[in-house]
Every structure is written in structure tokens, then in C-alpha cells.
Design a protein around this motif. Structure first.
Motif, PDB file in Angstrom:
ATOM      1  N   LEU A   1       0.776  -1.269  -0.015  1.00 26.25           N
ATOM      2  CA  LEU A   1       0.022   0.207  -0.010  1.00 26.25           C
ATOM      3  C   LEU A   1       0.710   1.312  -0.017  1.00 26.25           C
ATOM      4  O   LEU A   1       1.983   1.174   0.630  1.00 26.25           O
ATOM      5  N   ILE A   2       0.347   2.094  -0.805  1.00 29.31           N
ATOM      6  CA  ILE A   2       1.143   3.413  -0.884  1.00 29.31           C
ATOM      7  C   ILE A   2       0.313   4.335   0.193  1.00 29.31           C
ATOM      8  O   ILE A   2      -0.743   4.854  -0.299  1.00 29.31           O
ATOM      9  N   PRO A   3       0.894   5.254   0.952  1.00 28.74           N
ATOM     10  CA  PRO A   3       0.167   6.091   1.794  1.00 28.74           C
ATOM     11  C   PRO A   3      -0.428   7.016   1.046  1.00 28.74           C
ATOM     12  O   PRO A   3       0.132   7.566  -0.085  1.00 28.74           O
ATOM     13  N   PHE A   4      -1.675   7.843   1.420  1.00 34.18           N
ATOM     14  CA  PHE A   4      -2.086   9.210   1.085  1.00 34.18           C
ATOM     15  C   PHE A   4      -1.157  10.242   0.876  1.00 34.18           C
ATOM     16  O   PHE A   4      -0.375  10.211   2.154  1.00 34.18           O
ATOM     17  N   PRO A   5      -0.997  10.779  -0.073  1.00 31.00           N
ATOM     18  CA  PRO A   5       0.148  12.263   0.097  1.00 31.00           C
ATOM     19  C   PRO A   5      -0.569  13.316   0.784  1.00 31.00           C
ATOM     20  O   PRO A   5      -1.906  13.577   0.640  1.00 31.00           O
ATOM     21  N   VAL A   6       0.342  14.092   1.640  1.00 25.85           N
ATOM     22  CA  VAL A   6      -0.263  15.236   2.275  1.00 25.85           C
ATOM     23  C   VAL A   6       0.815  16.276   1.996  1.00 25.85           C
ATOM     24  O   VAL A   6       2.078  16.126   2.217  1.00 25.85           O
ATOM     25  N   ASN A   7       0.263  17.474   1.584  1.00 25.88           N
ATOM     26  CA  ASN A   7       1.215  18.450   1.202  1.00 25.88           C
ATOM     27  C   ASN A   7       1.387  19.303   2.407  1.00 25.88           C
ATOM     28  O   ASN A   7       0.567  19.904   3.099  1.00 25.88           O
ATOM     29  N   LEU A   8       2.844  19.119   2.928  1.00 21.87           N
ATOM     30  CA  LEU A   8       2.947  19.738   4.234  1.00 21.87           C
ATOM     31  C   LEU A   8       3.149  21.218   4.226  1.00 21.87           C
ATOM     32  O   LEU A   8       3.114  21.768   5.069  1.00 21.87           O
ATOM     33  N   GLU A   9       3.272  21.763   2.918  1.00 18.54           N
ATOM     34  CA  GLU A   9       3.447  23.370   3.001  1.00 18.54           C
ATOM     35  C   GLU A   9       1.987  23.993   2.945  1.00 18.54           C
ATOM     36  O   GLU A   9       1.853  24.832   3.556  1.00 18.54           O
ATOM     37  N   LYS A  10       1.106  23.242   2.627  1.00 15.67           N
ATOM     38  CA  LYS A  10      -0.261  23.702   2.821  1.00 15.67           C
ATOM     39  C   LYS A  10      -0.698  23.330   4.289  1.00 15.67           C
ATOM     40  O   LYS A  10      -1.986  23.831   4.604  1.00 15.67           O
ATOM     41  N   ASN A  11      -0.340  22.486   4.955  1.00 11.09           N
ATOM     42  CA  ASN A  11      -0.862  22.035   6.361  1.00 11.09           C
ATOM     43  C   ASN A  11       0.438  22.025   7.142  1.00 11.09           C
ATOM     44  O   ASN A  11       1.002  21.312   7.648  1.00 11.09           O
ATOM     45  N   LYS A  12       0.684  23.238   7.339  1.00 21.32           N
ATOM     46  CA  LYS A  12       1.962  23.746   8.256  1.00 21.32           C
ATOM     47  C   LYS A  12       1.695  23.078   9.913  1.00 21.32           C
ATOM     48  O   LYS A  12       0.369  23.188  10.227  1.00 21.32           O
ATOM     49  N   PHE A  13       2.617  22.907  10.473  1.00 22.08           N
ATOM     50  CA  PHE A  13       2.555  22.448  11.926  1.00 22.08           C
ATOM     51  C   PHE A  13       2.543  23.661  12.728  1.00 22.08           C
ATOM     52  O   PHE A  13       3.215  24.598  12.487  1.00 22.08           O
ATOM     53  N   THR A 168       7.436   7.328  -4.521  1.00 23.41           N
ATOM     54  CA  THR A 168       6.993   5.981  -4.292  1.00 23.41           C
ATOM     55  C   THR A 168       5.785   5.660  -5.432  1.00 23.41           C
ATOM     56  O   THR A 168       6.317   4.420  -6.123  1.00 23.41           O
ATOM     57  N   TYR A 169       5.155   6.466  -6.001  1.00 23.80           N
ATOM     58  CA  TYR A 169       4.267   6.082  -6.664  1.00 23.80           C
ATOM     59  C   TYR A 169       4.987   5.975  -8.106  1.00 23.80           C
ATOM     60  O   TYR A 169       4.771   4.919  -8.985  1.00 23.80           O
ATOM     61  N   LEU A 170       6.010   6.809  -8.402  1.00 22.87           N
ATOM     62  CA  LEU A 170       6.849   6.678  -9.684  1.00 22.87           C
ATOM     63  C   LEU A 170       7.565   5.548  -9.646  1.00 22.87           C
ATOM     64  O   LEU A 170       7.938   4.970 -10.714  1.00 22.87           O
ATOM     65  N   ASP A 171       8.306   5.024  -8.628  1.00 24.37           N
ATOM     66  CA  ASP A 171       9.212   4.089  -8.307  1.00 24.37           C
ATOM     67  C   ASP A 171       8.413   2.745  -8.594  1.00 24.37           C
ATOM     68  O   ASP A 171       8.890   1.764  -9.237  1.00 24.37           O
ATOM     69  N   THR A 172       7.259   2.694  -7.994  1.00 24.96           N
ATOM     70  CA  THR A 172       6.362   1.417  -8.248  1.00 24.96           C
ATOM     71  C   THR A 172       5.925   1.303  -9.630  1.00 24.96           C
ATOM     72  O   THR A 172       5.994   0.250 -10.171  1.00 24.96           O
ATOM     73  N   TRP A 173       5.424   2.462 -10.295  1.00 26.60           N
ATOM     74  CA  TRP A 173       5.068   2.374 -11.647  1.00 26.60           C
ATOM     75  C   TRP A 173       5.941   1.889 -12.509  1.00 26.60           C
ATOM     76  O   TRP A 173       5.938   1.085 -13.493  1.00 26.60           O
TER      77      TRP A 173
END
Length: 175
Positions: A1-13, A168-173
Motif C-alpha cells: 500500500l502506498i500512503p495518501f500524500p499530504v502537502n506539508l506546505e499547505k498543512n503547516k505544523f 514512491t508512486y513513480l518507483d512503483t510504476w
């Protein structure tokens, strides 16, 4: 399974600070009210409200637009997401990226799959008393909220950073 991607720039800590009341957010979508265990969260929140009325603020909304939800996310410490899950959905992941403590699927199988040893969230079983116990623990131990907040962000950075997931998606593809 490949995890959901989360944009860390748009979801700042945002380092959580608890000045005054612990703020608990519960967003209800009527179309999946029972499927996500909202009825169970409502029952738990009734008990928590009675027990800790001077120590908490409950922000409970129904079927709000995503933009309003994101704006409200600046205001809370704890997100009640869903009770019938083994891992987290996208709203929970975004909240974790922002450093919120999430009640969702943090099952033993999920933790084992990722080798998680730190507390990154609260497993929300469909059990009112268990939810009340866990919410009470956080309200009585606000330092734990801060610790889980940091652990949640670290988990998102490690497994859900959209740039890493894209690779990870690219590597898997390509394999």
C-alpha cells in the motif's frame, strides 16, 4: 500500500499551546453519520461536557464546507474523526500534519505495519466509555496533547509527505 500524500506546505505544523480550555472539534456529516460513529462521539461528548465543563470547549458543526472546516482547524486541539476505522482518512491526516490530536483508526495492525512505537493519535473504538476515558486522560494531562501533537507531525513527515509519496508512486510504476 502506498500512503495518501499530504502537502506539508499547505498543512503547516502549529505548535499547540493550551491556554485555558482544551478545544475538541467534532465535525458531523449527516450523510455518513452512523457510518463514521458520530452517534458514539456525541454520547461521549455529552459525558465529557458534564464532567469537564470548565476545562473544555466543544466545537461541533454539521456539514460545513471544506474551507470553513480548515479555518476552524486553527482553533482546536483534538479532532474526533471516526470510530470504525483501522487507519486514518484524509481529514485526519491533514489535522495530524497541523499537529492536532486525532481520534480515528490507530489499530494495532496499523501500528505494526508502520512500526509505530510512539503515540501518534488515539484509537477511537466504537465504545462510549473508552472514548470518555481517553478524552478524560487528555483533558487531565494536557502535556500529553503536546507530545502526541509532535509525534503526529513526525509520522506525517515520515510516511505522508507528498513529495516522498510521489516518488514512491513513480518507483512503483517504473518497476
Amino acid at each position: 500500500l502506498i500512503p495518501f500524500p499530504v502537502n506539508l506546505e499547505k498543512n503547516k505544523f502549529k505548535r499547540l499551546e493550551i491556554k485555558g480550555k482544551v478545544k475538541i472539534f467534532h465535525g458531523i456529516n449527516r450523510s455518513n453519520y452512523y457510518k463514521k460513529g458520530n452517534d458514539i462521539f456525541v454520547q461521549a461528548l455529552e459525558q465529557i461536557r458534564e464532567k469537564y465543563s470548565s476545562k473544555i470547549e466543544i466545537i461541533q458543526v454539521e456539514s460545513i464546507p471544506y474551507k470553513k472546516y480548515i479555518k476552524l482547524s486553527d482553533e482546536f486541539h483534538i479532532l474526533l474523526d471516526q470510530t470504525y476505522a483501522y487507519d486514518q482518512g484524509y481529514n485526519a491526516l491533514e489535522a495530524m500534519a497541523q499537529g492536532k490530536v486525532v481520534f480515528s483508526g490507530f489499530s494495532d495492525g496499523f501500528k505494526s505495519h508502520y512500526g509505530i512505537t510512539k503515540n501518534i493519535g488515539i484509537h477511537a473504538s466504537p465504545d462510549v466509555e473508552e472514548l470518555v476515558k481517553n478524552l478524560s486522560w487528555l483533558i487531565e494531562n494536557p502535556k500529553e496533547i503536546i507530545e502526541i501533537s509532535k509525534n503526529a507531525r513526525a509520522y506525517i513527515e515520515t510516511y505522508h509527505d507528498y513529495e516522498k509519496v510521489t516518488q514512491t508512486y513513480l518507483d512503483t510504476w517504473n518497476s
